[in-house]
Design a protein around this motif. Structure first.
Motif, mmCIF file in Angstrom:
data_model
loop_
_atom_site.group_PDB
_atom_site.id
_atom_site.type_symbol
_atom_site.label_atom_id
_atom_site.label_comp_id
_atom_site.label_asym_id
_atom_site.label_seq_id
_atom_site.Cartn_x
_atom_site.Cartn_y
_atom_site.Cartn_z
ATOM 1 N N UNK A 64 29.605 93.190 39.762
ATOM 2 C CA UNK A 64 30.775 93.730 40.464
ATOM 3 C C UNK A 64 31.093 92.907 41.712
ATOM 4 N N UNK A 65 30.055 92.552 42.462
ATOM 5 C CA UNK A 65 30.241 91.737 43.669
ATOM 6 C C UNK A 65 30.784 90.362 43.306
ATOM 7 N N UNK A 66 30.227 89.764 42.273
ATOM 8 C CA UNK A 66 30.691 88.445 41.829
ATOM 9 C C UNK A 66 32.151 88.510 41.393
ATOM 10 N N UNK A 67 32.530 89.601 40.734
ATOM 11 C CA UNK A 67 33.928 89.751 40.306
ATOM 12 C C UNK A 67 34.850 89.823 41.514
ATOM 13 N N UNK A 68 34.447 90.554 42.533
ATOM 14 C CA UNK A 68 35.263 90.603 43.762
ATOM 15 C C UNK A 68 35.326 89.229 44.421
ATOM 16 N N UNK A 69 34.216 88.492 44.405
ATOM 17 C CA UNK A 69 34.181 87.149 44.994
ATOM 18 C C UNK A 69 35.041 86.157 44.214
ATOM 19 N N UNK A 70 35.345 86.479 42.967
ATOM 20 C CA UNK A 70 36.129 85.576 42.110
ATOM 21 C C UNK A 70 37.610 85.943 42.117
ATOM 22 N N UNK A 71 38.040 86.639 43.156
ATOM 23 C CA UNK A 71 39.446 86.986 43.333
ATOM 24 C C UNK A 71 39.951 86.280 44.584
ATOM 25 N N UNK A 72 41.013 85.504 44.425
ATOM 26 C CA UNK A 72 41.511 84.648 45.507
ATOM 27 C C UNK A 72 43.012 84.868 45.676
ATOM 28 N N UNK A 73 43.446 84.897 46.915
ATOM 29 C CA UNK A 73 44.875 85.009 47.229
ATOM 30 C C UNK A 73 45.397 83.615 47.589
ATOM 31 N N UNK A 74 46.568 83.275 47.092
ATOM 32 C CA UNK A 74 47.229 82.049 47.517
ATOM 33 C C UNK A 74 48.547 82.439 48.183
ATOM 34 N N UNK A 75 49.007 81.601 49.106
ATOM 35 C CA UNK A 75 50.084 82.037 50.005
ATOM 36 C C UNK A 75 51.499 81.709 49.560
ATOM 37 N N UNK A 76 51.670 80.606 48.808
ATOM 38 C CA UNK A 76 53.022 80.215 48.399
ATOM 39 C C UNK A 76 52.958 79.520 47.045
ATOM 40 N N UNK A 77 54.134 79.229 46.498
ATOM 41 C CA UNK A 77 54.178 78.678 45.140
ATOM 42 C C UNK A 77 53.424 77.349 45.013
ATOM 43 N N UNK A 78 53.580 76.474 45.977
ATOM 44 C CA UNK A 78 52.903 75.168 45.899
ATOM 45 C C UNK A 78 51.383 75.340 45.897
#
Length: 152
Positions: free
Chosen positions: A38-52
């Motif tokens: 479960x922790x690894x799954x949360x760690x494997x979620x990333x936000x990116x800020x813009x299309x590029x």
């Protein structure tokens, strides 16, 4: 004769206690491993800020999956990347999703192994080997993206 029966009953009772203790240890280990997943799954979620940035992160996600799977990528489009299901158990299957949020997106790397779970999500025969492969791969995903996104 009574002494032999008493000794046999005592031995049987001890065996039952040991089995209960071993089962409790096995259940605790499974619970810890599930928490690690479960922790690894949360760690494997990333936000990116813009299309590029998201497009670059998405291309890097595909590369990361290709580097960590034993099968080929069978789908790679704007919303999902999937590796093929392995023919043998104990091999991880990686996939990723890209969910747009405003001008950015959330990218999530998912993983599972064939033979990892049995009926009713019980521990399968290859569970321990699968956890050993999946957890580090998911935990390293964010660092991989961060490193390669900052290269430019």
């Amino acid at each position: 004769m009574k002494t032999k029966i008493a000794v046999a009953l005592a031995a049987l009772a001890l065996t039952g206690c040991m089995s209960a203790e071993k089962q409790a240890e096995k259940d605790n280990a499974f619970s810890r491993a599930e928490n690690n997943l479960d922790t690894a799954q949360r760690n494997a979620t990333v936000e990116c800020r813009d299309e590029a940035q998201c497009n670059k992160a998405w291309a890097l996600t595909k590369r990361y999956i290709e580097q960590n799977t034993s099968t080929s990528v069978i789908r790679a489009d704007e919303v999902a990347i999937e590796s093929d299901v392995p023919t043998r158990s104990g091999k991880p299957v990686y996939s990723a999703t890209r969910i747009r949020k405003g001008s950015g997106a959330t990218i999530t790397l998912d993983a599972q192994c064939r033979g990892m779970y049995g009926p009713d999500r019980s521990q399968g025969g290859d569970y321990d080997d699968c956890v050993e492969k999946i957890v580090p791969t998911q935990n390293k995903f964010r660092a991989f993206l961060t490193t390669h996104l900052s290269d430019n």
